[in-house]
Design an enzyme around this catalytic site. Sequence first.
Site, PDB file in Angstrom:
ATOM      1  N   ASP A   1       1.000  -2.195   6.947  1.00 44.60           N
ATOM      2  CA  ASP A   1       0.031  -3.239   6.603  1.00 44.60           C
ATOM      3  C   ASP A   1      -0.988  -3.355   7.729  1.00 44.60           C
ATOM      4  OD1 ASP A   1      -1.370  -5.369   5.676  1.00 44.60           O
ATOM      5  OD2 ASP A   1       0.291  -6.798   5.687  1.00 44.60           O
ATOM      6  N   SER A   2      -2.141  -2.724   7.543  1.00 46.06           N
ATOM      7  CA  SER A   2      -3.179  -2.778   8.575  1.00 46.06           C
ATOM      8  C   SER A   2      -3.843  -4.147   8.644  1.00 46.06           C
ATOM      9  CB  SER A   2      -4.242  -1.699   8.302  1.00 46.06           C
ATOM     10  OG  SER A   2      -4.850  -1.916   7.034  1.00 46.06           O
TER      11      SER A   2
END
Length: 396
Positions: free
Chosen positions: A260-261
């Site tokens: 999850d950037s």
Amino acid sequence: MLITVYCVRRDLSEVTFSLQVSPDFELRNFKVLCEAESRVPVEEIQIIHMERLLIEDHCSLGSYGLKDGDIVVLLQKDNVGPRAPGRAPNQPRVDFSGIAVPGTSSSRPQHPGQQQQRTPAAQRSQGLASGEKVAGLQGLGSPALIRSMLLSNPHDLSLLKERNPPLAEALLSGSLETFSQVLMEQQREKALREQERLRLYTADPLDREAQAKIEEEIRQQNIEENMNIAIEEAPESFGQVTMLYINCKVNGHPLKAFVDSGAQMTIMSQACAERCNIMRLVDRRWAGVAKGVGTQRIIGRVHLAQIQIEGDFLQCSFSILEDQPMDMLLGLDMLRRHQCSIDLKKNVLVIGTTGTQTYFLPEGELPLCSRMVSGQDESSDKEITHSVMDSGRKEH
């Protein structure tokens, strides 16, 4: 003066146009101009202004109080009597003569009157499938016929499920009585909405409440049109995407990590930290609250641990959350530290510092908490098949 005409035909189709006329222009001549624009015969035209029906054809528009910028409503009367043979201006040009109606033989020659009676039923079937609710109670075809036509057309049936779920549920229930009740109820609701809309369009243009309701109706129409265009042009936008997970190991224990950037920090659940035997390293001075869509209590922080991705051993720190359904989330702190890049074309996560690539997991290998809801589509397909077969047995 410029007069705007809002036309509602007998089939409830609508058209809006403007006419440039003088105040001394007679009503009968105004109706002739309206016929050319709306394709509604003169003898079937009713003109309404300010909730008043304009009756005297020989009176001028100015005598009725019309002025520049006014709006009038054109309503098409019900059948006023027998018309000469030929196509009516608003009669559809679609030929439904080749449609086999349940209970009849398609090879048997049809009387022209019978063919014209069947055409509205076929149009209603198409309207229902596109999510449209049948407009009026008058002229309603047989619910059994509409039901049979929808069940015999898988494409229309799938559209009905998307755009009119209550009617689709009644259709797949296998009960003609239930289907008829839902159909009639939707017709009543549509008729009431049409009456309210006509009342608003014929109300005082200076009434703020009426204008607010008209504005809201136009907004809802734009939303509905936008959704229908999206369904036709970009149906993939209504689907769900598989989240990005990779296989990794922490302290020798295999895990599935969510990439999850958009997350600021890398997190791990308390249960996962206990399985990986790193709870002894949790610094509880870093306790706090993690805020996102919801809130979670942070127990503390593991300042340094090793995470194995493919053959690489990478340094990483974890914030331990008390109640977290997923085991581990790789946040932007870890992704930036190791210069990771998400390659969606190749469906891989690239470790920039080492060049190692690891594939994102398919949906079947995701943790249960992150899988899309499955089984509903299969059960729906079974319901459709059962309903079609049941309908076929009843017809034969």
